[in-house]
Design an enzyme around this catalytic site. Structure first.
Site, PDB file in Angstrom:
ATOM      1  N   GLY A  31       0.809  -1.218   0.000  1.00  0.00           N
ATOM      2  CA  GLY A  31       0.000   0.000   0.000  1.00  0.00           C
ATOM      3  C   GLY A  31       0.837   1.261   0.000  1.00  0.00           C
ATOM      4  O   GLY A  31       2.022   1.229  -0.328  1.00  0.00           O
ATOM      5  N   GLY A  36       5.215   4.463  -8.905  1.00  0.00           N
ATOM      6  CA  GLY A  36       5.974   3.229  -9.119  1.00  0.00           C
ATOM      7  C   GLY A  36       5.036   2.024  -9.103  1.00  0.00           C
ATOM      8  O   GLY A  36       5.038   1.197 -10.016  1.00  0.00           O
ATOM      9  N   HIS A  37       4.176   1.952  -8.074  1.00  0.00           N
ATOM     10  CA  HIS A  37       3.213   0.838  -8.004  1.00  0.00           C
ATOM     11  C   HIS A  37       2.266   0.881  -9.195  1.00  0.00           C
ATOM     12  O   HIS A  37       1.937  -0.148  -9.784  1.00  0.00           O
ATOM     13  CB  HIS A  37       2.356   0.948  -6.735  1.00  0.00           C
ATOM     14  CG  HIS A  37       3.121   0.842  -5.447  1.00  0.00           C
ATOM     15  ND1 HIS A  37       3.303   1.906  -4.601  1.00  0.00           N
ATOM     16  CD2 HIS A  37       3.743  -0.213  -4.875  1.00  0.00           C
ATOM     17  CE1 HIS A  37       3.990   1.513  -3.549  1.00  0.00           C
ATOM     18  NE2 HIS A  37       4.284   0.240  -3.688  1.00  0.00           N
ATOM     19  N   GLN A  61       8.167  -9.232   7.693  1.00  0.00           N
ATOM     20  CA  GLN A  61       9.350  -8.722   6.981  1.00  0.00           C
ATOM     21  C   GLN A  61       9.924  -7.459   7.610  1.00  0.00           C
ATOM     22  O   GLN A  61      10.892  -6.893   7.114  1.00  0.00           O
ATOM     23  CB  GLN A  61       9.047  -8.521   5.497  1.00  0.00           C
ATOM     24  CG  GLN A  61       8.122  -7.357   5.155  1.00  0.00           C
ATOM     25  CD  GLN A  61       7.762  -7.350   3.682  1.00  0.00           C
ATOM     26  OE1 GLN A  61       6.977  -8.167   3.224  1.00  0.00           O
ATOM     27  NE2 GLN A  61       8.337  -6.428   2.915  1.00  0.00           N
ATOM     28  N   GLN A 148      12.080  -2.665 -10.001  1.00  0.00           N
ATOM     29  CA  GLN A 148      13.547  -2.812  -9.948  1.00  0.00           C
ATOM     30  C   GLN A 148      14.133  -2.144  -8.709  1.00  0.00           C
ATOM     31  O   GLN A 148      15.241  -2.456  -8.288  1.00  0.00           O
ATOM     32  CB  GLN A 148      14.186  -2.213 -11.213  1.00  0.00           C
ATOM     33  CG  GLN A 148      15.694  -2.467 -11.280  1.00  0.00           C
ATOM     34  CD  GLN A 148      16.390  -1.612 -12.304  1.00  0.00           C
ATOM     35  OE1 GLN A 148      15.899  -1.465 -13.430  1.00  0.00           O
ATOM     36  NE2 GLN A 148      17.527  -1.023 -11.940  1.00  0.00           N
ATOM     37  N   SER A 186       7.329   4.538  -0.849  1.00  0.00           N
ATOM     38  CA  SER A 186       6.238   4.880   0.080  1.00  0.00           C
ATOM     39  C   SER A 186       6.774   5.636   1.287  1.00  0.00           C
ATOM     40  O   SER A 186       6.043   6.368   1.945  1.00  0.00           O
ATOM     41  CB  SER A 186       5.546   3.601   0.570  1.00  0.00           C
ATOM     42  OG  SER A 186       5.081   2.873  -0.525  1.00  0.00           O
TER      43      SER A 186
HETATM   44  O1  PAF Z   1       7.782  -4.910  -2.191  1.00  0.00           O
HETATM   45  C1  PAF Z   1       6.862  -4.945  -1.341  1.00  0.00           C
HETATM   46  O2  PAF Z   1       6.015  -4.040  -1.254  1.00  0.00           O
HETATM   47  C2  PAF Z   1       6.780  -6.123  -0.383  1.00  0.00           C
HETATM   48  O3  PAF Z   1       8.037  -6.559  -0.006  1.00  0.00           O
HETATM   49  C3  PAF Z   1       5.942  -7.295  -0.940  1.00  0.00           C
HETATM   50  C4  PAF Z   1       6.563  -7.894  -2.171  1.00  0.00           C
HETATM   51  C5  PAF Z   1       4.534  -6.797  -1.260  1.00  0.00           C
HETATM   52  C6  PAF Z   1       5.820  -8.394   0.116  1.00  0.00           C
HETATM   53  O4  PAF Z   1       5.241  -7.930   1.276  1.00  0.00           O
END
Ligand code: PAF
Length: 281
Positions: A31, A36-37, A61, A148, A186
């Protein structure tokens, strides 16, 4: 856009589309969406019949509790952006939907999780592979799109996909930059004006390395970049490395192909990462 919060519902919905012969393009995200997204969503729309995006701030993570708590979660804005970008399906589960209390995961990642980002953020790539595998199992995409900017993440996910034999084609899309060169992230919203200025030094160090590539030796390029970054006030460099982009090992000298420069630094309280391919091949 269809929005689902449970694994079962999104899985059933997508399986029905697959039975009708539709291909699925998947963009996993946490989110706080930026251009970029949205470039990944666009690429997915060009390649597949149905575009699925997930928004899930994945706790496993993060190795810093504050970073997890403070991670931006502007869900209403994100939904609006995805609708405007013609995303077909959004999966936005809660943590309990994705993890049970006794969830365990450890994957051998060929040392990829112990270098660069993996070294600075212990456990990070275990968390990334854990959630991406779960998401792939739910969505079962034909194609999955990653930026990337997180180059090492792409290398790690490619390794996992090969090792576990996941039937998906991974596609890496170019870094999207602000006008002045800062890679979109973000976390950029948290940079003060001064930090925002200082953060540009990462892009400058990469641009300079690219300009010097072919003229100076690899050790010299690295030395110059480290010297430059260590003199910029307000940033604390974590690494600047030249790697072979295929083997993901330090580039050896002399080497003229497949070289990528990767940099990370703390700018104020924010970590910034960036990278650039130096060789044309
Ligand atoms: O790149 C991200 O936003 C995160 O590492 C991902 C791939 C969505 C995994 O939580």
């Amino acid at each position: 856009m269809e929005i689902f919060k449970t694994r079962a519902e999104v899985h059933t919905y997508l399986e029905q589309l697959k039975l009708r012969g539709k291909t699925i393009g998947f963009v996993p995200t946490m989110g706080a969406l930026h251009q970029g997204h949205l470039s990944l969503v666009k690429a997915a729309g060009e390649k597949a019949n149905v575009v699925v995006c997930s928004i899930f701030v994945n706790p496993t993570q993060f190795n810093d509790k504050n970073d997890l708590e403070n991670y931006p979660r502007p869900i209403e804005d994100d939904i609006k952006k995805l609708e405007e970008a013609d995303c077909d399906v959004l999966f936005r589960p809660e943590v309990e939907e994705m993890y049970s209390s006794n969830d365990k995961w450890h994957m051998e990642l060929n040392n990829l999780d112990n270098v660069l980002e993996g070294e600075v953020r212990p456990g990070h790539y275990q968390g990334v592979t854990q959630i991406v595998k779960k998401l792939f199992d739910i969505v079962r995409p034909d194609f999955a799109f990653f930026g990337q900017k997180d180059f090492q993440q792409f290398v790690v996910i490619s390794y996992m996909v090969n090792k576990l034999g996941v039937d998906v084609q991974l596609i890496m899309c170019p870094i999207i930059r602000e006008k002045d060169g800062l890679a979109m992230s973000s976390r950029n919203v948290y940079l003060s004006n001064q930090d925002r200025q200082n953060a540009l030094s990462l892009f400058m160090s990469l641009t300079k390395a690219k300009a010097d590539f072919g003229e100076l030796s690899i050790p010299q390029i690295k030395k110059n970049a480290i010297k430059y970054l260590s003199k910029v006030a307000g940033i604390e460099m974590e690494y600047f490395e030249l790697y072979n982009k295929n083997t993901f090992e330090p580039a050896s000298f002399p080497q003229t192909e497949n070289i990528i420069a990767l940099v990370a630094a703390r700018v104020g309280n924010i970590r910034i990462i960036d990278n650039m391919l130096l060789s044309n091949k």
